[in-house]
Design a protein around this motif. Structure first.
Motif, PDB file in Angstrom:
ATOM      1  N   CYS A   6       0.829  -1.213   0.000  1.00 36.40           N
ATOM      2  CA  CYS A   6       0.000   0.000   0.000  1.00 36.40           C
ATOM      3  C   CYS A   6       0.859   1.257   0.000  1.00 36.40           C
ATOM      4  O   CYS A   6       0.370   2.343  -0.294  1.00 36.40           O
ATOM      5  CB  CYS A   6      -0.949  -0.009   1.190  1.00 36.40           C
ATOM      6  N   GLY A   7       2.119   1.102   0.377  1.00 35.12           N
ATOM      7  CA  GLY A   7       3.025   2.249   0.364  1.00 35.12           C
ATOM      8  C   GLY A   7       3.037   3.059   1.643  1.00 35.12           C
ATOM      9  O   GLY A   7       3.825   3.997   1.777  1.00 35.12           O
ATOM     10  N   ALA A   8       2.193   2.701   2.605  1.00 36.86           N
ATOM     11  CA  ALA A   8       2.101   3.516   3.824  1.00 36.86           C
ATOM     12  C   ALA A   8       3.431   3.614   4.573  1.00 36.86           C
ATOM     13  O   ALA A   8       3.769   4.688   5.088  1.00 36.86           O
ATOM     14  CB  ALA A   8       1.017   2.957   4.754  1.00 36.86           C
ATOM     15  N   CYS A   9       4.197   2.525   4.618  1.00 35.83           N
ATOM     16  CA  CYS A   9       5.455   2.574   5.371  1.00 35.83           C
ATOM     17  C   CYS A   9       6.549   3.298   4.589  1.00 35.83           C
ATOM     18  O   CYS A   9       7.643   3.523   5.119  1.00 35.83           O
ATOM     19  CB  CYS A   9       5.899   1.177   5.807  1.00 35.83           C
ATOM     20  N   CYS A  10       6.257   3.691   3.348  1.00 40.64           N
ATOM     21  CA  CYS A  10       7.190   4.501   2.552  1.00 40.64           C
ATOM     22  C   CYS A  10       6.699   5.949   2.473  1.00 40.64           C
ATOM     23  O   CYS A  10       7.280   6.759   1.749  1.00 40.64           O
ATOM     24  CB  CYS A  10       7.332   3.918   1.150  1.00 40.64           C
ATOM     25  N   ILE A  11       5.621   6.250   3.189  1.00 46.58           N
ATOM     26  CA  ILE A  11       5.058   7.605   3.193  1.00 46.58           C
ATOM     27  C   ILE A  11       4.982   8.151   4.627  1.00 46.58           C
ATOM     28  O   ILE A  11       5.466   9.255   4.902  1.00 46.58           O
ATOM     29  CB  ILE A  11       3.651   7.614   2.551  1.00 46.58           C
ATOM     30  N   ALA A  12       4.374   7.391   5.534  1.00 45.32           N
ATOM     31  CA  ALA A  12       4.091   7.917   6.880  1.00 45.32           C
ATOM     32  C   ALA A  12       5.331   8.232   7.719  1.00 45.32           C
ATOM     33  O   ALA A  12       5.406   9.297   8.329  1.00 45.32           O
ATOM     34  CB  ALA A  12       3.166   6.959   7.630  1.00 45.32           C
ATOM     35  N   PRO A  13       6.315   7.345   7.778  1.00 43.22           N
ATOM     36  CA  PRO A  13       7.423   7.623   8.704  1.00 43.22           C
ATOM     37  C   PRO A  13       8.443   8.608   8.139  1.00 43.22           C
ATOM     38  O   PRO A  13       8.576   8.743   6.908  1.00 43.22           O
ATOM     39  CB  PRO A  13       8.076   6.250   8.896  1.00 43.22           C
ATOM     40  N   SER A  14       9.141   9.255   9.045  1.00 39.78           N
ATOM     41  CA  SER A  14      10.274  10.084   8.629  1.00 39.78           C
ATOM     42  C   SER A  14      11.514   9.191   8.542  1.00 39.78           C
ATOM     43  O   SER A  14      11.618   8.179   9.234  1.00 39.78           O
ATOM     44  CB  SER A  14      10.511  11.207   9.626  1.00 39.78           C
ATOM     45  N   ILE A  15      12.433   9.592   7.668  1.00 36.60           N
ATOM     46  CA  ILE A  15      13.752   8.957   7.596  1.00 36.60           C
ATOM     47  C   ILE A  15      14.748  10.088   7.802  1.00 36.60           C
ATOM     48  O   ILE A  15      14.771  11.050   7.028  1.00 36.60           O
ATOM     49  CB  ILE A  15      13.972   8.241   6.250  1.00 36.60           C
ATOM     50  N   THR A  16      15.502   9.993   8.870  1.00 39.52           N
ATOM     51  CA  THR A  16      16.315  11.142   9.281  1.00 39.52           C
ATOM     52  C   THR A  16      17.698  11.171   8.638  1.00 39.52           C
ATOM     53  O   THR A  16      18.413  12.159   8.787  1.00 39.52           O
ATOM     54  CB  THR A  16      16.466  11.166  10.818  1.00 39.52           C
ATOM     55  N   THR A  17      18.052  10.104   7.949  1.00 39.64           N
ATOM     56  CA  THR A  17      19.361  10.079   7.293  1.00 39.64           C
ATOM     57  C   THR A  17      19.174  10.266   5.785  1.00 39.64           C
ATOM     58  O   THR A  17      18.098   9.994   5.253  1.00 39.64           O
ATOM     59  CB  THR A  17      20.061   8.732   7.551  1.00 39.64           C
ATOM     60  N   PRO A  18      20.227  10.734   5.083  1.00 41.88           N
ATOM     61  CA  PRO A  18      20.122  10.852   3.633  1.00 41.88           C
ATOM     62  C   PRO A  18      19.830   9.504   3.000  1.00 41.88           C
ATOM     63  O   PRO A  18      20.371   8.473   3.429  1.00 41.88           O
ATOM     64  CB  PRO A  18      21.513  11.355   3.223  1.00 41.88           C
ATOM     65  N   ILE A  19      18.968   9.496   2.003  1.00 40.73           N
ATOM     66  CA  ILE A  19      18.695   8.279   1.251  1.00 40.73           C
ATOM     67  C   ILE A  19      18.798   8.622  -0.234  1.00 40.73           C
ATOM     68  O   ILE A  19      18.747   9.801  -0.600  1.00 40.73           O
ATOM     69  CB  ILE A  19      17.301   7.674   1.592  1.00 40.73           C
TER      70      ILE A  19
END
Ligand code: SF4
Length: 82
Positions: A6-19
């Motif tokens: 569904c993509g939710a775990c690639c939208i909802a959380p923040s990622i604090t390091t460069p990707i």
């Protein structure tokens, strides 16, 4: 459970390091630049895929029954750990 992509775990959380493609990380609620139109990670299986992402596993208590439920639950987790 199987991931319903569904993509939710690639939208909802923040990622604090460069990707890849997001050099300043990903703000909470922002769609990851590496997610394609079918909600598939274009880095899946590659070493460039962030370790943070590999840590997510489909779980009923996190994913719920729908994209909307997953967004709500992951956002709540995000806020609880901020
Ligand atoms: S890098 Fe891939 S798995 Fe990680 S948030 Fe982006 S699309 Fe999702």
């Amino acid at each position: 459970m199987d991931c319903r992509k569904c993509g939710a775990c690639c939208i909802a959380p923040s990622i604090t390091t460069p990707i890849p493609n997001m050099p300043h990380g990903k703000p909470a609620g922002a769609r990851c630049a590496n997610l394609n139109d079918r909600n598939e990670c274009t880095l899946y299986g590659q070493t460039a895929r962030p370790a943070f992402c590999a840590g997510w596993q489909p779980l009923p208590e996190v994913c719920g029954q729908s994209f909307s439920e997953a967004m709500t639950r992951i956002t709540t987790l995000e806020q609880a750990t901020a």
